[in-house]
Design a protein around this motif. Structure first.
Motif, PDB file in Angstrom:
ATOM      1  N   ARG A  20       0.838  -1.197   0.000  1.00 18.21           N
ATOM      2  CA  ARG A  20       0.000   0.000   0.000  1.00 18.21           C
ATOM      3  C   ARG A  20       0.874   1.248   0.000  1.00 18.21           C
ATOM      4  NH1 ARG A  20      -2.505  -0.033   6.181  1.00 18.21           N
ATOM      5  NH2 ARG A  20      -0.516  -0.114   7.291  1.00 18.21           N
ATOM      6  N   ASN A  21       0.230   2.392  -0.127  1.00 19.55           N
ATOM      7  CA  ASN A  21       0.885   3.698  -0.012  1.00 19.55           C
ATOM      8  C   ASN A  21       2.066   3.843  -0.972  1.00 19.55           C
ATOM      9  OD1 ASN A  21      -1.002   4.273   2.031  1.00 19.55           O
ATOM     10  ND2 ASN A  21       0.350   3.464   3.632  1.00 19.55           N
ATOM     11  N   ILE A  22       3.188   4.362  -0.508  1.00 23.90           N
ATOM     12  CA  ILE A  22       4.343   4.577  -1.376  1.00 23.90           C
ATOM     13  C   ILE A  22       4.824   3.268  -1.976  1.00 23.90           C
ATOM     14  CG2 ILE A  22       6.775   5.267  -1.404  1.00 23.90           C
ATOM     15  CD1 ILE A  22       6.066   7.402   0.697  1.00 23.90           C
ATOM     16  N   GLY A  23       4.800   2.199  -1.186  1.00 24.55           N
ATOM     17  CA  GLY A  23       5.269   0.914  -1.683  1.00 24.55           C
ATOM     18  C   GLY A  23       4.456   0.410  -2.861  1.00 24.55           C
ATOM     19  N   LEU A  24       3.146   0.486  -2.763  1.00 30.93           N
ATOM     20  CA  LEU A  24       2.303   0.016  -3.857  1.00 30.93           C
ATOM     21  C   LEU A  24       2.429   0.927  -5.077  1.00 30.93           C
ATOM     22  CD1 LEU A  24       0.256  -1.925  -5.015  1.00 30.93           C
ATOM     23  CD2 LEU A  24      -1.562  -0.610  -3.892  1.00 30.93           C
ATOM     24  N   ALA A  25       2.477   2.223  -4.853  1.00 28.76           N
ATOM     25  CA  ALA A  25       2.660   3.151  -5.974  1.00 28.76           C
ATOM     26  C   ALA A  25       3.980   2.859  -6.692  1.00 28.76           C
ATOM     27  CB  ALA A  25       2.636   4.592  -5.473  1.00 28.76           C
ATOM     28  N   THR A  26       5.008   2.535  -5.932  1.00 26.45           N
ATOM     29  CA  THR A  26       6.309   2.201  -6.518  1.00 26.45           C
ATOM     30  C   THR A  26       6.219   0.902  -7.308  1.00 26.45           C
ATOM     31  OG1 THR A  26       7.552   3.350  -4.792  1.00 26.45           O
ATOM     32  CG2 THR A  26       8.686   1.583  -5.977  1.00 26.45           C
ATOM     33  N   ALA A  27       5.570  -0.099  -6.731  1.00 22.94           N
ATOM     34  CA  ALA A  27       5.400  -1.369  -7.439  1.00 22.94           C
ATOM     35  C   ALA A  27       4.662  -1.149  -8.753  1.00 22.94           C
ATOM     36  CB  ALA A  27       4.647  -2.361  -6.557  1.00 22.94           C
ATOM     37  N   MET A  28       3.644  -0.295  -8.724  1.00 25.07           N
ATOM     38  CA  MET A  28       2.885   0.024  -9.930  1.00 25.07           C
ATOM     39  C   MET A  28       3.769   0.692 -10.983  1.00 25.07           C
ATOM     40  SD  MET A  28      -0.446  -0.722  -9.983  1.00 25.07           S
ATOM     41  CE  MET A  28      -1.788  -1.181  -8.878  1.00 25.07           C
ATOM     42  N   ALA A  29       4.564   1.639 -10.551  1.00 24.04           N
ATOM     43  CA  ALA A  29       5.423   2.366 -11.484  1.00 24.04           C
ATOM     44  C   ALA A  29       6.448   1.443 -12.143  1.00 24.04           C
ATOM     45  CB  ALA A  29       6.136   3.506 -10.751  1.00 24.04           C
ATOM     46  N   LEU A  30       7.048   0.573 -11.340  1.00 21.32           N
ATOM     47  CA  LEU A  30       8.041  -0.351 -11.880  1.00 21.32           C
ATOM     48  C   LEU A  30       7.393  -1.353 -12.829  1.00 21.32           C
ATOM     49  CD1 LEU A  30      10.036  -1.021  -8.577  1.00 21.32           C
ATOM     50  CD2 LEU A  30      10.732   0.449 -10.478  1.00 21.32           C
ATOM     51  N   THR A 216       6.330  24.514   4.738  1.00 22.45           N
ATOM     52  CA  THR A 216       6.543  23.907   3.423  1.00 22.45           C
ATOM     53  C   THR A 216       6.337  24.950   2.335  1.00 22.45           C
ATOM     54  OG1 THR A 216       5.717  21.775   4.247  1.00 22.45           O
ATOM     55  CG2 THR A 216       5.809  22.074   1.855  1.00 22.45           C
ATOM     56  N   PRO A 217       7.379  25.337   1.594  1.00 20.62           N
ATOM     57  CA  PRO A 217       7.245  26.367   0.577  1.00 20.62           C
ATOM     58  C   PRO A 217       6.114  26.122  -0.428  1.00 20.62           C
ATOM     59  CG  PRO A 217       9.554  25.991   0.977  1.00 20.62           C
ATOM     60  CD  PRO A 217       8.813  24.960   1.774  1.00 20.62           C
ATOM     61  N   MET A 218       5.924  24.878  -0.862  1.00 18.20           N
ATOM     62  CA  MET A 218       4.842  24.587  -1.802  1.00 18.20           C
ATOM     63  C   MET A 218       3.479  24.574  -1.132  1.00 18.20           C
ATOM     64  SD  MET A 218       6.192  21.711  -4.482  1.00 18.20           S
ATOM     65  CE  MET A 218       7.508  22.064  -5.643  1.00 18.20           C
ATOM     66  N   GLY A 219       3.459  24.512   0.188  1.00 16.65           N
ATOM     67  CA  GLY A 219       2.203  24.573   0.928  1.00 16.65           C
ATOM     68  C   GLY A 219       1.297  23.371   0.749  1.00 16.65           C
ATOM     69  N   ARG A 220       1.880  22.198   0.506  1.00 15.74           N
ATOM     70  CA  ARG A 220       1.054  21.002   0.352  1.00 15.74           C
ATOM     71  C   ARG A 220       1.844  19.757   0.720  1.00 15.74           C
ATOM     72  NH1 ARG A 220       1.940  17.730  -4.101  1.00 15.74           N
ATOM     73  NH2 ARG A 220       3.241  18.546  -5.791  1.00 15.74           N
ATOM     74  N   VAL A 221       1.118  18.680   1.006  1.00 16.26           N
ATOM     75  CA  VAL A 221       1.755  17.383   1.198  1.00 16.26           C
ATOM     76  C   VAL A 221       1.943  16.735  -0.168  1.00 16.26           C
ATOM     77  CG1 VAL A 221       0.801  17.046   3.503  1.00 16.26           C
ATOM     78  CG2 VAL A 221      -0.466  16.214   1.494  1.00 16.26           C
ATOM     79  N   GLY A 222       2.720  15.660  -0.203  1.00 15.64           N
ATOM     80  CA  GLY A 222       2.934  14.939  -1.441  1.00 15.64           C
ATOM     81  C   GLY A 222       1.991  13.759  -1.577  1.00 15.64           C
ATOM     82  N   GLN A 223       1.994  13.159  -2.759  1.00 18.03           N
ATOM     83  CA  GLN A 223       1.190  11.975  -3.036  1.00 18.03           C
ATOM     84  C   GLN A 223       2.112  10.797  -3.356  1.00 18.03           C
ATOM     85  OE1 GLN A 223      -2.135  11.943  -2.620  1.00 18.03           O
ATOM     86  NE2 GLN A 223      -1.948  14.092  -1.991  1.00 18.03           N
ATOM     87  N   PRO A 224       1.722   9.566  -3.025  1.00 20.67           N
ATOM     88  CA  PRO A 224       2.583   8.409  -3.263  1.00 20.67           C
ATOM     89  C   PRO A 224       3.169   8.315  -4.680  1.00 20.67           C
ATOM     90  CG  PRO A 224       0.785   7.756  -1.847  1.00 20.67           C
ATOM     91  CD  PRO A 224       0.492   9.172  -2.269  1.00 20.67           C
ATOM     92  N   PRO A 225       2.386   8.590  -5.742  1.00 16.37           N
ATOM     93  CA  PRO A 225       2.974   8.486  -7.080  1.00 16.37           C
ATOM     94  C   PRO A 225       4.138   9.457  -7.314  1.00 16.37           C
ATOM     95  CG  PRO A 225       0.592   8.410  -7.225  1.00 16.37           C
ATOM     96  CD  PRO A 225       0.922   8.800  -5.812  1.00 16.37           C
TER      97      PRO A 225
END
Length: 256
Positions: A20-30, A216-225
């Motif tokens: 799930r989360n970053i791990g699953l997004a990474t698996a998807m990308a690879l 945070t200069p961009m003023g937002r959190v990041g997303q797993p992808p």
């Protein structure tokens, strides 16, 4: 030419905490770029859900139940992957947890749990998969560090997490130096706050979240992808000249 640099066809990738989360997004990308993906996940239910998501898209993937704090189990996982596929090309050490407690009151058990998963588990993963890559004379390891390995977060108190992530960064550089001439690249990604189940409790604290965004200069959190894309780059031949690098993806947090 440049498109080919991102082609992972025929390569085998392992992602710890890949359900799930970053791990699953990474698996998807690879997988999207052609890799056969092995999800190594401690929670069978989470792992099965992640595997189903990959297979639903037609990707070649499988699941290994794995506790990264068990060094023998990590070695066995690496051996099993190589025995089945004959190779392992990419290893992403992503499994991790985040807890919070004041340093002066932190129980030994909490300190050891966070360090054991977030640092020892990363080392065991690097060592086990790295050995096979060294035998093959090629491979790419990507460790998930954190901006918390560069700065000390505020207002939450998490000395164990920060120390472990700083250790991941230096572990990355140290192994990269040892293995550079033997064909194995070792890099890390240092994310900011990413919208996942792990950060949700902090994001739901209005006072914490306001401070995080103000810092945070961009003023937002990041997303797993967004983190998966960084890992993808480091995993491919597009990053053939990159080793010992900590790629900071922090929405500008460490600028100040």
């Amino acid at each position: 030419m440049y498109k080919e640099l991102f082609d992972l066809s025929g390569r085998v990738a392992v992602v710890t905490g890949g359900g799930r989360n970053i791990g699953l997004a990474t698996a998807m990308a690879l997988a999207e770029h052609g890799a056969k993906v092995v999800i190594a996940e401690i929670d069978p239910k989470v792992g099965e859900e992640g595997l189903a998501a990959l297979q639903a898209k037609g990707y070649e993937a499988e699941l290994h139940q794995l506790d990264v704090t068990d060094s023998r189990a990590v070695t066995a996982c690496a051996d099993a992957v190589v025995k089945k596929y004959g190779r392992v090309d990419i290893a992403v050490a992503n499994a991790g947890i985040a807890l919070s407690a004041p340093g002066e009151e932190m129980p030994d058990e909490q300190w050891h749990k966070v360090v054991d998963i977030n640092l020892n588990g990363v080392f065991y993963t690097n060592r086990a998969f790295g050995k096979h890559m060294l035998d093959a004379g090629k491979g790419s390891i990507i460790n998930i560090g954190s901006m918390s390995g560069i700065i000390s977060n505020y207002p939450q108190e998490q000395v164990h997490y920060n120390a472990a992530k700083a250790g991941v960064h230096h572990l990355t550089k140290s192994l990269a130096g040892e293995w550079a001439k033997r064909g194995v690249r070792v890099n890390a990604v240092a994310p900011t706050y990413i919208e996942t189940a792990m950060t949700k409790p902090g994001m739901e604290k209005a006072d914490w979240y306001k401070i995080w965004m103000d810092m945070t200069p961009m003023g937002r959190v990041g997303q797993p992808p967004e983190i998966a894309a960084c890992v993808l780059f480091l995993a491919t031949d597009a990053a053939s000249l990159v080793t010992g690098h900590v790629l900071v993806a922090d929405a500008g947090y460490t600028i100040w």
